[in-house]
Every structure is written in structure tokens, then in C-alpha cells.
Design a protein around this motif. Structure first.
Motif, mmCIF file in Angstrom:
data_model
loop_
_atom_site.group_PDB
_atom_site.id
_atom_site.type_symbol
_atom_site.label_atom_id
_atom_site.label_comp_id
_atom_site.label_asym_id
_atom_site.label_seq_id
_atom_site.Cartn_x
_atom_site.Cartn_y
_atom_site.Cartn_z
ATOM 1 N N GLU A 140 0.428 -0.477 6.871
ATOM 2 C CA GLU A 140 -0.106 -0.787 5.536
ATOM 3 C C GLU A 140 -0.857 0.391 4.911
ATOM 4 O O GLU A 140 -1.092 0.421 3.706
ATOM 5 N N TYR A 141 -1.237 1.394 5.753
ATOM 6 C CA TYR A 141 -1.893 2.599 5.220
ATOM 7 C C TYR A 141 -0.859 3.653 4.806
ATOM 8 O O TYR A 141 -1.211 4.749 4.430
ATOM 9 N N HIS A 178 2.616 3.641 -3.763
ATOM 10 C CA HIS A 178 2.579 4.322 -2.461
ATOM 11 C C HIS A 178 1.856 5.663 -2.599
ATOM 12 O O HIS A 178 1.010 6.019 -1.777
ATOM 13 N N GLY A 179 2.243 6.411 -3.639
ATOM 14 C CA GLY A 179 1.690 7.757 -3.827
ATOM 15 C C GLY A 179 0.180 7.738 -3.948
ATOM 16 O O GLY A 179 -0.528 8.551 -3.349
ATOM 17 N N ARG A 180 -0.309 6.763 -4.712
ATOM 18 C CA ARG A 180 -1.760 6.685 -4.902
ATOM 19 C C ARG A 180 -2.462 6.345 -3.583
ATOM 20 O O ARG A 180 -3.491 6.937 -3.234
ATOM 21 N N ILE A 181 -1.893 5.399 -2.847
ATOM 22 C CA ILE A 181 -2.511 4.982 -1.575
ATOM 23 C C ILE A 181 -2.510 6.138 -0.576
ATOM 24 O O ILE A 181 -3.514 6.408 0.096
ATOM 25 N N ASN A 185 -5.694 7.936 1.158
ATOM 26 C CA ASN A 185 -5.887 7.916 2.611
ATOM 27 C C ASN A 185 -5.922 9.311 3.236
ATOM 28 O O ASN A 185 -6.655 9.534 4.200
ATOM 29 N N VAL A 186 -5.150 10.246 2.684
ATOM 30 C CA VAL A 186 -5.188 11.600 3.275
ATOM 31 C C VAL A 186 -6.471 12.332 2.883
ATOM 32 O O VAL A 186 -6.781 13.384 3.429
ATOM 33 N N THR A 187 -7.219 11.753 1.940
ATOM 34 C CA THR A 187 -8.492 12.392 1.576
ATOM 35 C C THR A 187 -9.673 11.544 2.060
ATOM 36 O O THR A 187 -10.742 11.529 1.460
#
Ligand SMILES: Cc1cc2nc3c(=O)[nH]c(=O)nc-3n(C[C@H](O)[C@H](O)[C@H](O)COP(=O)(O)OP(=O)(O)OC[C@H]3O[C@@H](n4cnc5c(N)ncnc54)[C@H](O)[C@@H]3O)c2cc1C
Length: 427
Positions: A140-141, A178-181, A185-187
């Protein structure tokens, strides 16, 4: 046809070799949109589809048939239930014919619109887990099987919010979320993607066509005890200028009463209806929730009861045993088989003269005369009542039951949603 460059290449081909006939293979979203675009460029267009209906991944057959009628009316040569087996060219290497299992079609240009497959090559090479759908497995992440690698967009699997199944959802609407999530998450964030409802919308000439959740034809739908409604109605108050018809097919689960999906087709506003359902279904809403949603009403925007309210109430009446519907497909089969039943049209004579179902079983008895002439109807023969949108047909079913008839049901969606041939005054 996946990039702007592909579309430009088609335009260049049209400009340089001035083709007159195009064949589009595949009647999915992209095939249908391409057919319309090519026709707008002046080409005669055939659409060849292996399955028996257009938009087969999107619509059940009785809803798809409205789209088929629109395509044919607008001049598209529709070839359903046949596969392309070969293409024939001339000595200069240009395609000239598309050969199907049943016909040979003139073709100066052929567009293959055969569906999208996730591009997972890079992920495979990196040793990431690929799911059973062929998309990259993510949690989900949006993390892949390597938690330091995220993936999103057309190449990943999604969770279907109704069925819980893993599905592909190659839509720009999904890819952007997806792109926003992933960015969050990578930040250092911890945002999650809840899954998809398969929401889709497409314009087909003058028709608006949309779908959310499950269709009856979806294999996952067999996990539920489906109750359906076919509800036609105006998109805003019928007396206010510009009102247009739409038909909604609503699906719910008998056990939980939850809305499982819907399809909407018509010249009127369908996006609003589907988006209302998206919100409702995302919250796990039932037909009871839907029936009483406080939707905005003023004549330019809606009727006092939205088509969705009517559809929800049809299902509630079916669930409580009050309403007994029968699908157009079943009634059509009875007509074709010459079954002994009465198709009782309870509209007025002028409405009948405008358009009616041509069948030996069909009989006109307007609703306002039904009570006084009820004794003229056979007691031991199945009676299917019908009208314009099913509302009078349902009333007729209840009147007949009140008069002691036990074998009565109404035609779901009645003549507006009837996807087969009708006799019209103009034809
Ligand atoms: C004709 C058409 C109409 C559509 N209409 C709609 C619509 O109305 N509504 C809707 O929601 N969706 C629509 N879609 C779908 C939508 O375009 C896609 O879902 C969306 O573009 C997916 O985004 P993405 O980033 O996953 O993939 P893409 O947009 O395909 O982008 C992926 C990019 O990655 C590049 N790439 C691939 N492999 C590598 C590699 N190894 N290294 C570097 N780069 C690589 C590709 O070249 C590509 O540019 C449509 C699609 C098509 C083709």
C-alpha cells in the motif's frame, strides 16, 4: 498507440497517403476513440472486435448495445464477433485489405488497439516480484518486493476496492495518485494507496459512457449474489430545456446490500452519477445510503429524485420482494423462442405508436385502464409488464398482484433500456 508520437505518425500517414478506409482492430476504449477520431478526419472506418460486444472490459452487453447503436448510427462499420486473421498489401507494401474470419474489409490504414500490457522488463531484470496479473507487486506504500524500490503507474498491480482482488488499472487518474504517494514516501512520509474501483469514462460520439466497480460480466461478480436495476431517466428536470436521457445499471450484493458497481450510458450527464457512486462505494455504502443521499436539486441540474435514487429504490424494492424484475436479455430470449407469455405494455396509445417492441406476445393496455380491464388478462400465463422507464411497469405489477395475479414481473429498464430492435414511427 501509446505515445503522442504514435498519434502523430498516424496523422502523418493520413496526410501523406490520403487513405480512404481505416480498420481499427479492438473495440476497447482506445479502439473506439481512435475510430471516432479517424472518422472526423474523413475516413470510412470499420471496427473489428473478436468478442460479441464493444467495450467488453467495461460494459455488460445490454449497456454496450447502446454504444453499438450510436457507432452504427454515426456511420462506423461495426464487425463484432470476428477476429482479424490477416492483412493483405499491394506491391508497394501498403496495406489494402484486412481479412477477418467472416469478411474482407477495404483497409488503407489499420490500427491495432488490442489492450495494454504492463511494461515490467526493468523490474524483472532487477529481480522484483511480478504478480499474477503481470504487473509489479507493490504494497500500500507503493513499495516493491525490494523496499528501497517504489513503483507506480500502468506497470503495477492495484487492489480492487470491491473484490479485494489484484488488478491492473492502466489509467492516468491512478498513475497520478501513485506518483504523489511515492513522492511523499521517498521523502520520509507514510502515505498509502487504498486501491482502485476501476472507474472509467469515455465519450463515444454523442454518448457519455462510464463505469465504476464490478459489472455483471466480471468473473469476480460471481462471488456475490447480485441484484441489479436498470434505471433510465433524465439527467435533469424533464421540463427544463436540454434534458437528456441516461440509463444507469446498478449492481448490489443481496447479503450486505452494498453497492458493487454501476454503468451509465446516455447523451446526458453520466460523470456526476458515476462520481457520486465512487464516493459512496469508497465508503462501503449500501443501496439504502444511496437512496437517501442529499444530492443537489434544482431543475437545471437534476430531478427531485436523481436516476441513482431511482436505481437504488428499484434494488431495495427487489430486495424486499416487492419488485420483480426480469432482464431485457431474458425477455428477448422468450420472444425469440415463441414462449407463451404476455408482454403487457402499459403506456398510452400515442407512446405505443411512437415506438414499441414488435412481438406476438406484446399487448397494449394503458395503466389508467388496467384495473377496469384486468379480467381480460390470462390468469395462468406469465405476464411481463413494461412501459417507458419501468416506473409504470412496476405499478402495473403491483396492481396485477393486488388483483390476484401470481405470475407477474416487470421488464427492467423497459423500452428506454431495451437494447434490441423496436418498431418506431419513423422506421
Ligand atoms: C490513447 C490513450 C488514451 C488514454 N486516455 C486516458 C484517459 O482518458 N483517462 C485516463 O485516466 N487514462 C488514459 N490513458 C492511460 C494513461 O495515459 C496511462 O495510464 C498513464 O499515462 C500511465 O502513466 P505511467 O507514468 O504509468 O506510464 P506512461 O505515461 O506510459 O509513462 C512511462 C514512461 O516511461 C518510459 N520508460 C519505459 N521504460 C523505461 C526505461 N527502462 N527507462 C526509462 N524510461 C522508460 C516510457 O517511454 C514512458 O515515457 C490513455 C492511454 C492512451 C494510450
Amino acid at each position: 498507440l501509446t505515445k503522442i508520437a504514435d498519434a502523430n505518425a498516424i496523422l502523418e500517414e493520413i496526410a501523406s497517403s490520403t487513405p480512404s478506409h481505416a480498420v481499427v482492430v479492438g473495440a476497447g476504449l482506445i479502439g473506439i476513440e481512435t475510430a471516432e477520431a479517424l472518422q472526423a478526419r474523413g475516413l470510412q472506418v470499420s471496427v473489428v472486435e473478436a468478442l460479441d460486444r464493444v467495450l467488453p472490459a467495461l460494459l455488460d452487453s445490454e449497456m454496450a448495445s447502446h454504444v453499438e447503436q450510436e457507432l452504427v448510427e454515426k456511420g462506423i462499420d461495426l464487425r463484432l464477433g470476428q477476429r482479424i486473421v490477416s492483412l493483405e498489401g499491394d506491391s508497394s507494401g501498403h496495406v489494402r485489405k484486412a481479412v477477418t474470419e467472416k469478411s474482407k474489409l477495404k483497409a488503407d490504414l489499420v490500427v491495432l488497439a488490442l489492450g495494454a500490457r504492463p511494461n515490467v522488463e526493468l523490474a524483472r531484470q532487477a529481480g522484483l516480484e511480478i504478480g499474477p496479473t503481470g504487473g509489479i507487486s507493490v504494497n500500500e506504500y507503493m513499495q516493491t518486493s525490494d523496499p528501497d524500490i517504489y513503483a507506480g503507474g500502468d506497470c503495477v498491480e492495484n487492489m480492487h476496492r470491491v473484490s479485494g482482488a489484484r488488478v491492473l488499472a492502466p489509467m492516468g487518474s491512478t498513475a497520478n495518485k501513485h506518483g504523489r504517494i511515492i513522492g511523499t514516501n521517498v521523502t520520509g512520509g507514510a502515505d498509502t494507496f487504498p486501491g482502485v474501483l476501476g472507474t472509467t469514462i469515455v465519450k463515444v460520439f454523442d454518448l457519455n459512457v462510464s463505469r465504476v466497480g464490478l459489472c455483471e460480466c466480471d468473473p469476480l461478480a460471481t462471488n456475490y449474489e447480485l441484484v441489479t436495476a436498470l434505471a433510465p431517466g433524465f439527467d435533469h428536470a424533464s421540463y427544463y430545456p436540454g434534458a437528456q436521457m441516461i440509463t444507469v445499471k446498478l449492481l448490489a450484493d443481496r447479503k450486505t446490500r452494498k453497492v458493487l458497481g454501476a454503468q451509465a450510458v446516455g447523451r446526458g450527464e453520466v460523470a456526476k452519477r458515476i462520481d457520486v457512486l465512487v464516493a459512496l462505494m469508497s465508503m462501503g455504502g449500501t443501496v439504502d445510503d444511496l437512496a437517501n443521499l442529499d444530492l443537489a436539486y434544482s431543475p437545471p441540474y437534476n430531478g427531485a429524485m436523481d436516476v441513482l435514487h431511482n436505481a437504488a429504490n428499484v434494488i431495495r424494492n427487489k430486495l424486499s420482494g416487492l419488485a420483480k424484475g426480469i432482464s431485457p436479455a431474458e425477455v428477448n430470449e422468450w420472444i425469440r423462442a415463441g414462449e407463451d407469455f404476455v408482454l403487457l405494455d402499459v403506456r398510452s396509445s400515442p407512446e405505443w405508436e411512437d415506438a414499441h417492441i414488435e412481438a406476438s406476445q406484446c399487448r397494449l393496455l394503458p395503466l389508467n385502464r388496467l384495473r377496469e380491464e384486468v379480467q381480460t388478462l390470462p390468469r395462468h400465463t406469465e405476464i411481463v409488464t413494461m412501459c417507458r422507464t419501468s416506473i409504470r411497469a412496476y405499478q402495473a405489477q403491483r396492481i396485477l398482484e393486488g388483483a390476484g395475479f401470481t405470475n407477474v414481473c416487470f421488464l427492467d429498464g423497459s423500452i428506454i433500456a431495451w437494447p434490441y430492435a423496436i418498431s418506431c414511427r419513423t422506421s
